[in-house]
Design an enzyme around this catalytic site. Structure first.
Site, short mmCIF file in Angstrom:
data_model
loop_
_atom_site.label_atom_id
_atom_site.label_comp_id
_atom_site.label_asym_id
_atom_site.label_seq_id
_atom_site.Cartn_x
_atom_site.Cartn_y
_atom_site.Cartn_z
N SER A 44 -120.32 -33.89 -84.98
CA SER A 44 -120.18 -35.20 -84.33
C SER A 44 -121.10 -36.25 -84.93
O SER A 44 -121.77 -36.99 -84.20
CB SER A 44 -120.45 -35.08 -82.82
OG SER A 44 -119.44 -34.33 -82.19
N TYR A 77 -111.69 -22.38 -81.32
CA TYR A 77 -110.84 -23.55 -81.50
C TYR A 77 -109.38 -23.13 -81.47
O TYR A 77 -108.83 -22.61 -82.44
CB TYR A 77 -111.16 -24.26 -82.82
CG TYR A 77 -112.57 -24.78 -82.93
CD1 TYR A 77 -113.38 -24.98 -81.82
CD2 TYR A 77 -113.11 -25.10 -84.19
CE1 TYR A 77 -114.67 -25.46 -81.94
CE2 TYR A 77 -114.40 -25.59 -84.31
CZ TYR A 77 -115.17 -25.76 -83.19
OH TYR A 77 -116.45 -26.23 -83.32
#
Length: 377
Positions: free
Chosen positions: A244, A98
């Site tokens: 998610s 990330y």
């Protein structure tokens, strides 16, 4: 003189009594406030990941630094992370890819003062050199990666270390063996798999058991229930860390056919599930969840689509920890308050029955893409 002395004594008595009464009242208020704070803190449900106890809802941190548009302001994200801890979040998710690296650095700086109060999960083995996905879980790569993550996170030991995606060029037995060595070395406390298939999970478990398996899971994406992975993890005592859980933000209820994503900095721009056509067709899911939300309140306020979506995950499976992302402070509290929403057995059965009849349009990844080819291995 005697009468004056009596009056002085009486005044002294009344003064002392008043002081004691004030002290008693303040003491009672302090106790009440302390009790209220304690009740608020303990009201947050906990779930187990191996030997860890974490808040039932964790915080996905990727979007603060990458992949969901431009990186957010660092000072604002540090403020948000501090607020998350204050609210009761104790599980934070990041990865070396990330940024790359900048998200781990952000968490390292923001959370260095909370080392004994929180659990951080970071991930290894997933890279994008020259814009092309590469998976590398070789021992040499892992040893280099873990030291880098430790430095960026400003920690002596990583709580949970997750193989981001299965590397078919490195037998999972070798990866599990490396994880076992890292625990012995004191560099990690436990490990997890990411988007692994049943055979991989079973093979890893025989060598050195992972305590978690991270995968996508939500009201609009229930593949884990259908392919046997959910059952396998439950049987082996492996917690599902659901990334998610709001389906890339769609189950927040704010996306429609006019929603657009940054063409180069937001990975969602390439997801078939979030195309204009799919967003329009899949509003039926939002309409259904919104209808469920009408009969639910949290702290006297109507429940939101996002809260119903997260509460459903918690109610549906007791060994799942959802990690919704956010970059907005008011969403932290909204998401965490989902823990207060409950469903009766009949309600849950009705919801699941209705969901099973809704056809979701669009694949989560483009067919044949690197992303599509690296899940379920």
């Amino acid at each position: 003189m005697k009468e004056q002395s009596t009056q002085d004594s009486r005044r002294k008595f009344l003064k002392t009594s008043a002081a004691l009464a004030t002290m008693a009242f303040l003491g009672a208020q302090t106790f009440a406030n302390a009790k209220e704070a304690k009740m608020t803190k303990t009201a947050i449900p906990q779930r187990k990941i191996g030997n860890f106890k974490v808040s039932a809802i964790g915080l996905g941190c990727m979007g603060m630094s990458a992949n969901h548009g431009p990186a957010r302001d660092k000072k604002e994200m540090i403020k948000l992370l501090h607020k998350a801890v204050d609210l009761g979040y104790t599980f934070f998710d990041t990865a070396e890819v990330y940024g790359p690296h900048t998200n781990e650095e952000l968490l390292g700086e923001a959370l260095k003062g909370y080392k004994d109060k929180i659990i951080i999960n970071t991930k290894f083995g997933f890279y994008y050199p020259f814009g092309k996905q590469q998976l590398d879980s070789s021992r040499k790569s892992i040893m280099r990666a873990v030291d880098g993550s430790l430095k960026r996170l400003q920690r002596d030991c990583i709580d949970l270390y997750t193989q981001h995606r299965v590397d078919i060029d490195t037998p999972i037995e070798e990866v599990a063996g490396t994880m076992k060595d890292l625990v012995k070395m004191g560099k990690i406390k436990a490990w997890a798999l990411g988007e692994a298939g049943i055979k991989t999970i079973q093979k890893a478990h025989k060598v050195f058991a992972p305590v978690a398996m991270q995968s996508q899971y939500s009201m609009a994406f229930r593949e884990l229930e259908q392919n046997g992975i959910m059952d396998t993890c439950q049987k082996l005592g492996i917690t599902i860390v659901a990334y998610s859980p709001l389906d890339r933000g769609f189950l927040g209820g704010g996306f429609d056919k006019n929603t657009t994503f940054h063409p180069t900095l937001d990975m969602r721009n390439s997801f078939p599930r979030l195309s204009k056509e799919a967003l329009e067709a899949n509003q039926q899911v939002i309409d259904f969840i919104r209808n469920v939300a009408k009969s639910k309140t949290i702290n006297g306020k109507p429940a939101t689509v996002a809260q119903v979506s997260l509460a459903w995950i918690l109610a549906n499976k007791s060994f799942v920890v959802p990690i919704p992302e956010t970059t907005k402070i008011h969403r932290l509290e909204e998401n965490l308050n989902s823990c207060l929403l409950t469903f009766s057995k009949d309600e849950l059965e009705e919801i699941n029955s209705r969901l099973s009849k809704i056809v979701i349009i669009g694949d989560r990844y483009a067919p044949g893409s690197d992303a599509a080819n690296s899940v379920g291995l």
